[in-house]
Design an enzyme around this catalytic site. Sequence first.
Site, PDB file in Angstrom:
ATOM      1  N   LEU B   6      56.480  26.268  61.813  1.00  0.00           N
ATOM      2  CA  LEU B   6      55.761  26.841  62.957  1.00  0.00           C
ATOM      3  C   LEU B   6      54.266  26.784  62.651  1.00  0.00           C
ATOM      4  O   LEU B   6      53.787  27.515  61.786  1.00  0.00           O
ATOM      5  CB  LEU B   6      56.173  28.295  63.201  1.00  0.00           C
ATOM      6  CG  LEU B   6      57.667  28.596  63.359  1.00  0.00           C
ATOM      7  CD1 LEU B   6      57.880  30.078  63.690  1.00  0.00           C
ATOM      8  CD2 LEU B   6      58.284  27.729  64.449  1.00  0.00           C
ATOM      9  N   GLY B   9      48.130  24.019  61.606  1.00  0.00           N
ATOM     10  CA  GLY B   9      46.700  24.213  61.366  1.00  0.00           C
ATOM     11  C   GLY B   9      46.370  23.897  59.917  1.00  0.00           C
ATOM     12  O   GLY B   9      46.985  23.029  59.300  1.00  0.00           O
ATOM     13  N   LYS B  94      50.175  37.592  56.487  1.00  0.00           N
ATOM     14  CA  LYS B  94      50.023  38.968  55.967  1.00  0.00           C
ATOM     15  C   LYS B  94      49.951  39.989  57.080  1.00  0.00           C
ATOM     16  O   LYS B  94      50.359  41.138  56.917  1.00  0.00           O
ATOM     17  CB  LYS B  94      48.798  39.089  55.063  1.00  0.00           C
ATOM     18  CG  LYS B  94      47.465  38.821  55.734  1.00  0.00           C
ATOM     19  CD  LYS B  94      46.963  37.436  55.423  1.00  0.00           C
ATOM     20  CE  LYS B  94      45.728  37.103  56.207  1.00  0.00           C
ATOM     21  NZ  LYS B  94      45.308  35.724  56.013  1.00  0.00           N
ATOM     22  N   GLU B 118      54.746  34.472  49.302  1.00  0.00           N
ATOM     23  CA  GLU B 118      53.743  34.370  48.227  1.00  0.00           C
ATOM     24  C   GLU B 118      52.344  34.093  48.780  1.00  0.00           C
ATOM     25  O   GLU B 118      51.346  34.651  48.309  1.00  0.00           O
ATOM     26  CB  GLU B 118      54.139  33.253  47.251  1.00  0.00           C
ATOM     27  CG  GLU B 118      53.196  33.058  46.076  1.00  0.00           C
ATOM     28  CD  GLU B 118      53.147  34.249  45.139  1.00  0.00           C
ATOM     29  OE1 GLU B 118      54.161  34.600  44.545  1.00  0.00           O
ATOM     30  OE2 GLU B 118      52.064  34.866  45.025  1.00  0.00           O
ATOM     31  N   GLY B 176      32.941  27.271  57.633  1.00  0.00           N
ATOM     32  CA  GLY B 176      34.374  27.429  57.867  1.00  0.00           C
ATOM     33  C   GLY B 176      35.015  28.526  57.038  1.00  0.00           C
ATOM     34  O   GLY B 176      36.229  28.679  57.026  1.00  0.00           O
ATOM     35  N   GLU B 179      35.600  33.234  60.522  1.00  0.00           N
ATOM     36  CA  GLU B 179      35.965  32.865  61.890  1.00  0.00           C
ATOM     37  C   GLU B 179      34.882  33.293  62.865  1.00  0.00           C
ATOM     38  O   GLU B 179      34.009  34.103  62.550  1.00  0.00           O
ATOM     39  CB  GLU B 179      37.297  33.523  62.239  1.00  0.00           C
ATOM     40  CG  GLU B 179      38.419  32.954  61.369  1.00  0.00           C
ATOM     41  CD  GLU B 179      39.771  33.556  61.720  1.00  0.00           C
ATOM     42  OE1 GLU B 179      40.088  33.642  62.918  1.00  0.00           O
ATOM     43  OE2 GLU B 179      40.489  33.940  60.785  1.00  0.00           O
ATOM     44  N   ASP B 190      41.856  42.638  56.832  1.00  0.00           N
ATOM     45  CA  ASP B 190      42.623  41.607  56.131  1.00  0.00           C
ATOM     46  C   ASP B 190      42.917  42.040  54.690  1.00  0.00           C
ATOM     47  O   ASP B 190      44.057  41.957  54.221  1.00  0.00           O
ATOM     48  CB  ASP B 190      41.824  40.291  56.147  1.00  0.00           C
ATOM     49  CG  ASP B 190      42.503  39.190  55.354  1.00  0.00           C
ATOM     50  OD1 ASP B 190      43.491  38.637  55.867  1.00  0.00           O
ATOM     51  OD2 ASP B 190      42.059  38.898  54.231  1.00  0.00           O
ATOM     52  N   LYS B 194      46.614  42.978  52.842  1.00  0.00           N
ATOM     53  CA  LYS B 194      47.075  42.372  51.583  1.00  0.00           C
ATOM     54  C   LYS B 194      47.305  43.443  50.520  1.00  0.00           C
ATOM     55  O   LYS B 194      48.289  43.403  49.784  1.00  0.00           O
ATOM     56  CB  LYS B 194      46.056  41.338  51.101  1.00  0.00           C
ATOM     57  CG  LYS B 194      45.996  40.110  52.016  1.00  0.00           C
ATOM     58  CD  LYS B 194      44.791  39.247  51.669  1.00  0.00           C
ATOM     59  CE  LYS B 194      44.727  37.990  52.517  1.00  0.00           C
ATOM     60  NZ  LYS B 194      43.410  37.314  52.373  1.00  0.00           N
ATOM     61  N   GLY B 291      42.253  28.278  51.612  1.00  0.00           N
ATOM     62  CA  GLY B 291      42.086  26.829  51.483  1.00  0.00           C
ATOM     63  C   GLY B 291      43.378  26.128  51.786  1.00  0.00           C
ATOM     64  O   GLY B 291      44.464  26.623  51.491  1.00  0.00           O
TER      65      GLY B 291
END
Lengths: 401, 401
Positions: B6, B9, B94, B118, B176, B179, B190, B194, B291
């Site tokens: 799915l 990107g 996450k 992971e 990059g 965002e 974020d 995590k 990355g």
Amino acid sequence: MKIGILGYGTVGSGFIDVIDNNRDKRDIEICKILVSDKYKHKGKKYFDKITENIEDIFEENIDVLVEVMGGLNPTLDYIKRAINNNIHVVTANKDLLAEYGDELVKLANEKGVYIKFEASVGGGIPVLKPLIESLEGNNIESISAILNGTTNFILSKMYDENLPYNIALKQAQELGFAEANPEADVMGYDAARKLSILSTLAYNNRVYWKDLYLEGITSIDERDMEYAKKLDCKIKLVGQSSLKEDKVSAFVRPVLVENNSILAKVDNEFNAVIVNGDSVGEISFVGKGAGKLATGSAVYSDVIDIIDNRINCIDSFMKNKVEINKILENKCSALLRFSSFKKNEIIDIIKSCIVEYDVLNDKDELAIMVYANSEYEINNSLCLIKDRGYCKNINKLVKIS
Amino acid sequence: MKIGILGYGTVGSGFIDVIDNNRDKRDIEICKILVSDKYKHKGKKYFDKITENIEDIFEENIDVLVEVMGGLNPTLDYIKRAINNNIHVVTANKDLLAEYGDELVKLANEKGVYIKFEASVGGGIPVLKPLIESLEGNNIESISAILNGTTNFILSKMYDENLPYNIALKQAQELGFAEANPEADVMGYDAARKLSILSTLAYNNRVYWKDLYLEGITSIDERDMEYAKKLDCKIKLVGQSSLKEDKVSAFVRPVLVENNSILAKVDNEFNAVIVNGDSVGEISFVGKGAGKLATGSAVYSDVIDIIDNRINCIDSFMKNKVEINKILENKCSALLRFSSFKKNEIIDIIKSCIVEYDVLNDKDELAIMVYANSEYEINNSLCLIKDRGYCKNINKLVKIS
């Protein structure tokens, strides 16, 4: 799950403590513990399980043999016997693996049993399993590591407290960080064995420890530490290997590392393994490279993997030994020290062989930092200087980045 | 092994590259790849496998669904549908795990399929598997981590190049690393998600991300960086949690860390997770937190674990959410900054609440480093100062050791 344990020293005691600390989650039955002198262990827990007779171990119907006694003999025979009896093996014994890893892995594969050895490299740091399993999707390009806690402790002491090597070694011995006979540590044998295990797994090539370039820390002195400080560096015993166009390079030697690097942050009894993978980039693992409970924790995790049937297949130990390049073929720099020197003559030779250099000291000794296209350039200049008798002694300390 | 993917990107492309780089070792068949707009992906490899219709994914007889599309909806439904169809799931998501981890793990356990994630924490760094498997024999006592590459990049730029926050953010966006809408990163969401995943696994307690103390980096300015340099520190967005006497403490906030620490060496897009276990001591994992190929490598390792049937059982997500302490209860220090200040009055209050302090600046603003017995002490003094109107604005930046 029934286990037999060979050895009840530091690691064995730590492993048993970890088992007991986790009794509510995992039921591991300790059947027998082999020692050489039972009465040395009086007062320890599980004393009734202790035996001096290896036959007692094999008479029990054990699933896993945990080897934490060290040494090559009779350890090798015991482990082979276990594998031949279809008993899985967990070992912390890097000496054994570095020497007989091929034979043992081959036998285990033939017999369909598992041999696991996480504790053999990096003590408590999870490194072999992440390398083999988590980084499987990578071609590993290089490894840089501090793999020996004893020498790292000695070098840290020398650096932090301006101590000479002998005093730092003595302190390490008094604190239990170094053995009475420190040869395997200070000569780099221990680190070389661990680097060979790591490199064998990483490059899928049998890298034999005696084939590495090997240099111990015994000739590092206080002046080296002074120069290191001037250069904003530390001195570490580093194991480094790489795979490039099917060629493995590997060494264990004391080197200058920049204070700004992760390796420079790894002091005292700590270890570090830095792995470079083509997908993942640079991954660093840092932690205690030895110690009762830390190493016990690694041994325990191997036993748990066997209980949970989490297995990885290793065949790199069974490959033929590869030839190993022992010299730095890329741009490198080094600190050169000359005693009873002829300054102008030495500098003339360096100028003719090496593009850039900095004189750090020309008083009581000559100390020069050179920046070369390869270690060959440096060695060529040193050969000439020696041949022509322009100094008495030469010390060379490479800097890695 | 047949898989459906799915999303196509950055992470999806990286994962597919890693599969292709390892074709000689592992045969993984990519059956279908779901995207929202097929023609955006024209020219990419496996274009014939791309579909916009989720039914095409489930019509194939796949063994594993790899979810790298992100977001909560319709992702949650797709993953639940897979599990209900006895398909294993690998996800890098996450957000989804932090929010619905309990539901998904419960469903997977009921159905006897595996859900692995992971790549959801630390990108390419192997950290969840070492934590769960290699450190199983430990009670994990604390975690300190840099978990968000975007904010770490911004803070590194601000520190190294004396840039204001807005310019550093813009550079991160252009490169990059951030965002267009950077909210989830710069507000700490974020990192909190995590940290909640890590803490849930580490403490065997369900730690919900919205219950953490949470503070973003948007108010960090150039003066903070100046003070940090004076204090021989850096500023990092750190997630920290601990378990003490059955009580979980956790925060994500910008903090001062000493230049001498491993966290201070983790710059730019790198992440670090430092775990403290009662047997193993302190273990640090450092690497790229994001990355294409790095994250792809982590996703790949989960798929390989499923192929090789290497499974760990996680039930901590199914536990009830625990209450979380949000304040530093032990000795701590902090940098306090006051604008439009009444110096003597402020210092009098600080003297009455806190034992030790250092005035760093009393010119254009008042900057004081305080050393307290707990964060309560600091907050009490700040309440008093605020109540009495002794300044206009207050900034507080805690230092961790």
